[in-house]
Design an enzyme around this catalytic site. Structure first.
Site, PDB file in Angstrom:
ATOM      1  N   ASN A  22      70.994  78.343  -7.289  1.00 18.62           N
ATOM      2  CA  ASN A  22      69.668  78.067  -6.734  1.00 18.62           C
ATOM      3  C   ASN A  22      69.898  77.312  -5.441  1.00 18.62           C
ATOM      4  OD1 ASN A  22      67.111  77.319  -6.074  1.00 18.62           O
ATOM      5  ND2 ASN A  22      66.844  75.861  -7.765  1.00 18.62           N
TER       6      ASN A  22
ATOM      7  N   LYS B 169      67.876  76.583  -3.163  1.00 17.25           N
ATOM      8  CA  LYS B 169      66.727  75.785  -2.710  1.00 17.25           C
ATOM      9  C   LYS B 169      66.494  76.048  -1.215  1.00 17.25           C
ATOM     10  CE  LYS B 169      67.873  72.703  -6.424  1.00 17.25           C
ATOM     11  NZ  LYS B 169      67.694  71.413  -7.050  1.00 17.25           N
TER      12      LYS B 169
ATOM     13  N   HIS C 271      60.412  76.341 -11.422  1.00 13.57           N
ATOM     14  CA  HIS C 271      61.391  75.280 -11.168  1.00 13.57           C
ATOM     15  C   HIS C 271      60.666  73.931 -11.071  1.00 13.57           C
ATOM     16  CE1 HIS C 271      64.366  72.797  -9.178  1.00 13.57           C
ATOM     17  NE2 HIS C 271      65.250  73.621  -9.699  1.00 13.57           N
TER      18      HIS C 271
ATOM     19  N   GLU D 172      60.954  71.550  -9.132  1.00 15.04           N
ATOM     20  CA  GLU D 172      60.517  71.165  -7.774  1.00 15.04           C
ATOM     21  C   GLU D 172      59.216  71.865  -7.409  1.00 15.04           C
ATOM     22  OE1 GLU D 172      64.267  72.007  -5.869  1.00 15.04           O
ATOM     23  OE2 GLU D 172      65.133  70.356  -7.034  1.00 15.04           O
TER      24      GLU D 172
ATOM     25  N   GLU E 232      66.385  72.913 -17.777  1.00 19.27           N
ATOM     26  CA  GLU E 232      66.789  71.972 -16.739  1.00 19.27           C
ATOM     27  C   GLU E 232      66.077  70.635 -16.926  1.00 19.27           C
ATOM     28  OE1 GLU E 232      68.363  74.200 -13.060  1.00 19.27           O
ATOM     29  OE2 GLU E 232      66.216  74.002 -12.823  1.00 19.27           O
TER      30      GLU E 232
ATOM     31  N   SER F  87      72.820  69.331 -12.285  1.00 19.40           N
ATOM     32  CA  SER F  87      74.126  68.744 -11.928  1.00 19.40           C
ATOM     33  C   SER F  87      75.292  69.412 -12.645  1.00 19.40           C
ATOM     34  CB  SER F  87      74.123  67.228 -12.164  1.00 19.40           C
ATOM     35  OG  SER F  87      73.135  66.600 -11.355  1.00 19.40           O
TER      36      SER F  87
END
Ligand code: PGA
Length: 250
Positions: A9, A11, A94, A96, A166, A212
């Site tokens: 990903n 981003k 996601h 975010e 996640e 992470s």
């Protein structure tokens, strides 16, 4: 689709030229991968990514899509547009998008519907905030996110759904969930799927861990019984690190 899927990903990173360079660097390193390999790139990088991955074993994902097919939705991109270009996957829900751009379980569900109707494979992201983990409601939160997102999704369509667990507190923080924590929630998600569909369908779903995951911890996470891959942010921007994670997915 194989069972193990490692997806980057990216981003909001990499220009089209940089995307080409990164994919060219990744390509030879993952050519013998035993898992499916995907790069999730910014919309504007999609043509470059499709060109660079042509003839390779790397799939291309968008990082979002809108649920309507067309119309007065300034700034949005329809799932059909992605599909027509040759995009195979889309990351949806996601954290975010949920935290900064107003996505809710209900809008994520609409995006899932739109993406599946267009023929895309969905990487559906779910996960709890730190306060929710501390309140010991992780299982409930994640179950609710999965159930709402999959409302109306048939068992046949489920074969085009990957779930990425996640934990929000682990994303971009360097704080990885322990392999046991990751596996526990991935197993709970599989249990939710078994309830919604059946054991066999649940078993067939790829459930990734994300947050992470890196070259150093990937092998331990991917060795867990219910972790079938990874959604990789920071470490997916470095070709050798991403390749090490891919190699750990067997
Ligand atoms: P991270 O991001 O690997 O940088 O924590 C994961 C993600 O947001 O998908």
């Amino acid at each position: 689709m194989g069972k193990y899927v490692i997806a980057g990903n990216w981003k909001m990173n990499k220009t089209p030229a940089e995307a080409t360079a990164l994919i060219e660097a990744i390509k030879p390193l993952v050519a013998d991968a035993a898992c499916d390999v995907v790069v999730g790139v910014p919309y504007i990088d999609i043509p470059a990514a499709l060109e660079a991955t042509k003839g390779s074993n790397i799939g291309v994902a968008a990082q979002n899509c809108y649920w309507e097919k067309s119309g007065a939705f300034t700034g949005e991109i329809a799932a059909d547009m992605l599909r027509e270009m040759g995009v195979g996957y889309v990351i949806l829900g996601h954290s975010e998008r949920r935290t900064y751009f107003g996505d809710t379980d209900a809008t994520v569900a609409k995006r899932v519907r739109g993406a599946l109707d267009a023929g895309l494979t969905v990487i559906l992201c779910v996960g709890e905030y730190l306060e929710q983990r501390e309140q010991d409601i992780t299982a409930e939160v994640v179950a609710m996110q999965v159930k709402i997102a999959l409302e109306g999704v048939s068992e046949e369509e489920l074969s085009r759904v990957i779930i990425a667990y996640e934990p929000v507190w682990a994303i971009g923080t360097g704080k990885t969930a322990t392999a046991e924590q990751a596996n526990e929630v991935c197993a709970q998600i599989r249990g939710v799927l078994a309830g919604l569909y059946n054991e066999a369908a649940a078993k067939a779903v790829t459930i990734q861990y994300g947050g992470s995951m890196n070259a150093a911890n990937a092998a331990e996470l991917l060795a867990m019984s219910d972790v079938d891959g990874g959604l990789i942010g920071g470490a997916s921007l470095k070709a050798p690190d991403f390749a090490t994670i891919v190699a750990a997915a067997k």
